[in-house]
Design a protein around this motif. Structure first.
Motif, PDB file in Angstrom:
ATOM      1  N   SER A 129       1.373  -2.800  -7.841  1.00 28.80           N
ATOM      2  CA  SER A 129       0.911  -3.147  -6.491  1.00 28.80           C
ATOM      3  C   SER A 129      -0.592  -3.353  -6.469  1.00 28.80           C
ATOM      4  CB  SER A 129       1.262  -2.050  -5.504  1.00 28.80           C
ATOM      5  OG  SER A 129       2.616  -1.770  -5.564  1.00 28.80           O
ATOM      6  N   PHE A 130      -1.320  -2.534  -7.237  1.00 29.81           N
ATOM      7  CA  PHE A 130      -2.772  -2.733  -7.318  1.00 29.81           C
ATOM      8  C   PHE A 130      -3.073  -4.119  -7.873  1.00 29.81           C
ATOM      9  CE2 PHE A 130      -3.229   2.046  -7.533  1.00 29.81           C
ATOM     10  CZ  PHE A 130      -3.797   2.129  -6.287  1.00 29.81           C
TER      11      PHE A 130
ATOM     12  N   VAL B 216       8.846   9.537 -11.750  1.00 31.71           N
ATOM     13  CA  VAL B 216       7.393   9.413 -11.582  1.00 31.71           C
ATOM     14  C   VAL B 216       6.872   8.217 -12.386  1.00 31.71           C
ATOM     15  CG1 VAL B 216       5.188  10.560 -11.944  1.00 31.71           C
ATOM     16  CG2 VAL B 216       7.117  11.855 -11.132  1.00 31.71           C
TER      17      VAL B 216
ATOM     18  N   MET C 140       7.683   5.092 -10.470  1.00 26.63           N
ATOM     19  CA  MET C 140       6.859   4.898  -9.268  1.00 26.63           C
ATOM     20  C   MET C 140       5.424   4.550  -9.622  1.00 26.63           C
ATOM     21  SD  MET C 140       8.481   4.856  -6.574  1.00 26.63           S
ATOM     22  CE  MET C 140       7.158   4.845  -5.394  1.00 26.63           C
ATOM     23  N   ILE C 141       4.888   5.179 -10.700  1.00 22.84           N
ATOM     24  CA  ILE C 141       3.509   4.882 -11.106  1.00 22.84           C
ATOM     25  C   ILE C 141       3.417   3.451 -11.626  1.00 22.84           C
ATOM     26  CG2 ILE C 141       1.788   5.431 -12.862  1.00 22.84           C
ATOM     27  CD1 ILE C 141       1.627   7.195 -10.499  1.00 22.84           C
TER      28      ILE C 141
ATOM     29  N   PRO D 110      -4.724   4.505  -2.325  1.00 24.42           N
ATOM     30  CA  PRO D 110      -4.841   3.053  -2.546  1.00 24.42           C
ATOM     31  C   PRO D 110      -6.239   2.509  -2.295  1.00 24.42           C
ATOM     32  CG  PRO D 110      -2.903   3.537  -1.250  1.00 24.42           C
ATOM     33  CD  PRO D 110      -3.644   4.810  -1.387  1.00 24.42           C
TER      34      PRO D 110
ATOM     35  N   ALA E 144       0.827  -1.219   0.000  1.00 23.19           N
ATOM     36  CA  ALA E 144       0.000   0.000   0.000  1.00 23.19           C
ATOM     37  C   ALA E 144       0.855   1.259   0.000  1.00 23.19           C
ATOM     38  CB  ALA E 144      -0.935   0.008   1.203  1.00 23.19           C
ATOM     39  N   TRP E 145       2.067   1.210   0.544  1.00 18.43           N
ATOM     40  CA  TRP E 145       2.820   2.474   0.585  1.00 18.43           C
ATOM     41  C   TRP E 145       3.284   2.875  -0.798  1.00 18.43           C
ATOM     42  CZ3 TRP E 145       7.707   3.631  -1.035  1.00 18.43           C
ATOM     43  CH2 TRP E 145       8.632   2.589  -1.179  1.00 18.43           C
ATOM     44  N   ILE E 146       3.445   1.893  -1.713  1.00 20.13           N
ATOM     45  CA  ILE E 146       3.984   2.224  -3.043  1.00 20.13           C
ATOM     46  C   ILE E 146       3.018   3.117  -3.824  1.00 20.13           C
ATOM     47  CG2 ILE E 146       4.884   1.269  -5.185  1.00 20.13           C
ATOM     48  CD1 ILE E 146       5.622  -1.239  -3.589  1.00 20.13           C
ATOM     49  N   PRO E 147       1.726   2.727  -3.972  1.00 23.90           N
ATOM     50  CA  PRO E 147       0.825   3.657  -4.673  1.00 23.90           C
ATOM     51  C   PRO E 147       0.666   4.989  -3.959  1.00 23.90           C
ATOM     52  CG  PRO E 147      -0.346   1.658  -4.028  1.00 23.90           C
ATOM     53  CD  PRO E 147       1.076   1.434  -3.727  1.00 23.90           C
TER      54      PRO E 147
ATOM     55  N   VAL F 294       2.906   6.731  -2.324  1.00 26.96           N
ATOM     56  CA  VAL F 294       4.024   7.607  -2.687  1.00 26.96           C
ATOM     57  C   VAL F 294       3.995   7.930  -4.178  1.00 26.96           C
ATOM     58  CG1 VAL F 294       6.522   7.739  -2.825  1.00 26.96           C
ATOM     59  CG2 VAL F 294       5.457   6.855  -0.800  1.00 26.96           C
ATOM     60  N   GLY F 295       3.659   6.923  -5.013  1.00 27.92           N
ATOM     61  CA  GLY F 295       3.604   7.158  -6.451  1.00 27.92           C
ATOM     62  C   GLY F 295       2.647   8.278  -6.796  1.00 27.92           C
ATOM     63  N   PHE F 296       1.422   8.221  -6.221  1.00 25.22           N
ATOM     64  CA  PHE F 296       0.453   9.262  -6.548  1.00 25.22           C
ATOM     65  C   PHE F 296       0.805  10.573  -5.865  1.00 25.22           C
ATOM     66  CE2 PHE F 296      -1.791   5.667  -8.124  1.00 25.22           C
ATOM     67  CZ  PHE F 296      -2.490   6.174  -9.187  1.00 25.22           C
TER      68      PHE F 296
ATOM     69  N   PHE G 111       5.207   0.925 -10.580  1.00 22.83           N
ATOM     70  CA  PHE G 111       5.169   0.060  -9.389  1.00 22.83           C
ATOM     71  C   PHE G 111       3.830   0.186  -8.663  1.00 22.83           C
ATOM     72  CE2 PHE G 111       9.933   0.035  -9.429  1.00 22.83           C
ATOM     73  CZ  PHE G 111      10.026  -1.320  -9.632  1.00 22.83           C
ATOM     74  N   SER G 112       3.240   1.408  -8.668  1.00 29.43           N
ATOM     75  CA  SER G 112       1.961   1.586  -7.974  1.00 29.43           C
ATOM     76  C   SER G 112       0.884   0.701  -8.588  1.00 29.43           C
ATOM     77  CB  SER G 112       1.492   3.034  -8.064  1.00 29.43           C
ATOM     78  OG  SER G 112       2.470   3.900  -7.602  1.00 29.43           O
TER      79      SER G 112
ATOM     80  N   PHE H  69      -3.046  -6.495  -5.188  1.00 29.45           N
ATOM     81  CA  PHE H  69      -4.270  -6.462  -4.370  1.00 29.45           C
ATOM     82  C   PHE H  69      -5.408  -7.222  -5.044  1.00 29.45           C
ATOM     83  CE2 PHE H  69      -2.730  -2.289  -2.476  1.00 29.45           C
ATOM     84  CZ  PHE H  69      -2.318  -2.912  -1.325  1.00 29.45           C
TER      85      PHE H  69
END
Lengths: 154, 258
Positions: free
Chosen positions: B131-132, B121, B124-125, A92, A14-17, A19-21, B127-128, B135
């Motif tokens: 990560s989803f 950016v 990181m996006i 997230p 959860a910390w990755i999104p 920080v990304g956003f 990876f974001s 989930f």
């Protein structure tokens, strides 16, 4: 012990999104760590509550309102407006997938004709999107609605 | 404290500039209203009346029966929290009398939006969204597909935003690219449930900030601004959905509703 491991994995992803956003919203560098902590905390709290059988809307409300109060503390401490931490932290939990399913369902409804199954998908996903989103924003706004009524926080 | 007519005009301009910066960089209406009023009263006005609408602000300053009104159009400059923090800091400093009107004006004019390195950016996006996909229950191959699909979409999104393209066109094309890349995973059967990548890779296009701002504006009494923001966010989501459907029709891969 098993639950603790699941919670840690959940918090890690959860910390990755968050920080990304936060970087898309150009949150100042020093505050990124708070977004990471907030995102991990809020999402794993919601995971824990849902693990004990609480419906997703109420779990989201609890997670976002505790994030609202944590954000209140940080914002008083650093003299920085609250949305800077709180919005990135709850990203997230935003029901993006439900929202897109709803709209794609509506597009399909137009092209493929009416069917009961499709209508069920649209209504269920649409309502879930609305209620989760309402819970998120209402939870974040709670401190300024309940405690700081009309007064500035910083 | 006594204010001449010129000083009051100057003060009004400074306050409206602060409000305009906040509005343009995505602050909620309550924050725009409060900060502008506090800055105006800190610089010596007796009261500041402010009307915030979805794309402009109107401000009136009062001093000894004199009213000065001015309007500013607020074009969207993209969400930038660093600018909001800076303006808030200036407001607090003016309130503590650490700065006078001239200094506040100079600092406001010097403010430059800070932007993160775009490749950082993109990374990181990627990876974001990956990560989803975790989930949603995806495995490692799905994680990899999602990473590349959303990173590709993010590069396109930044490129189009840099050229000031219409946000709806921008989001629809980014969704098209993301869905097309991730449908490759379904075609080549990469991973256990490659459809998950198609659902996860477009999540970078969810208008989260406008949606949260819309509901909190409505909760705090700015109903019309909230409705405008809500409609904007809904239109963005619709254009994302159109992009997804266009790509699914073209490639024939169905990843959303079976």
């Amino acid at each position: 012990m098993e639950l603790l491991k699941l919670l840690v994995i959940d918090a890690w992803f959860a910390w990755i999104p968050a920080v990304g956003f936060a970087m898309v919203f150009n949150v100042p560098k020093k505050m990124l760590i708070y977004c990471a902590v907030g995102g991990a905390f809020a999402h794993s709290l919601r995971y824990l509550l849902m693990h004990f059988g609480i419906p997703i809307e109420w779990a989201t409300l609890a997670a976002s309102s505790s994030m609202g109060f944590v954000g209140l503390y940080w914002s008083r401490k650093h003299l920085i407006p609250r949305p800077v931490f709180t919005v990135a932290s709850i990203i997230p939990m935003i029901p993006g997938s439900y929202a897109f399913t709803t709209i794609i369902g509506i597009v399909e409804l137009n092209s493929g004709g009416y069917s009961l199954e499709l209508m069920q998908v649209i209504v269920e996903n649409g309502l879930r999107t609305l209620f989760i989103l309402g819970a998120l924003s209402f939870g974040l706004a709670l401190p300024s609605i309940l405690i700081y009524r009309g007064r500035p926080i910083v | 404290m006594e204010l001449s007519k010129e000083q009051q005009t100057e003060l009004t301009r400074i306050a409206v500039k602060a409000g305009q910066i906040l509005h343009q960089h995505g602050a909620e209406s309550r924050l725009v209203e409060q900060t502008t009023q506090r800055l105006g009263t800190a610089l010596g006005a007796q009261s500041i009346e402010l009307s915030v609408s979805s794309d402009s602000i109107v401000i009136t300053s009062l001093f000894n029966g004199n009213c000065i009104t001015t309007t500013r159009r607020c074009y969207d400059r993209g969400i930038n929290m660093q600018m909001v923090c800076e303006v808030q800091r200036l407001c607090v400093m003016a309130e503590k009398q650490l700065m006078d009107a001239g200094q506040v004006k100079e600092r406001l004019q010097r403010l430059k939006p800070m932007k993160y390195n775009r490749w950082l950016v993109v990374l990181m996006i990627g990876f974001s969204c990956a990560s989803f996909s975790h989930f949603f229950g995806g495995d490692l191959p799905v994680y990899i597909t999602t990473f590349f699909a959303s990173a590709g979409a993010m590069i396109l999104r930044q490129e189009l935003a840099h050229r000031h393209h219409n946000p709806f066109v921008n989001f629809a094309s980014a969704a098209f690219v993301a869905t097309s890349i991730s449908s490759l995973g379904v075609i080549y059967d990469f991973g256990e449930e490659p459809q998950i990548a198609m659902a996860a890779c477009v999540l970078l296009l969810v208008p989260g900030f406008p949606l949260i701002n819309a509901v909190s504006d409505m909760l705090k009494g700015h109903i019309s601004t909230g409705i405008a923001r809500w409609v904007f966010a809904t239109l963005l989501s619709i254009s994302v959905a159109i992009g997804i459907v266009a790509s699914m029709t073209l490639t024939g891969v169905v990843g959303w509703i079976n």
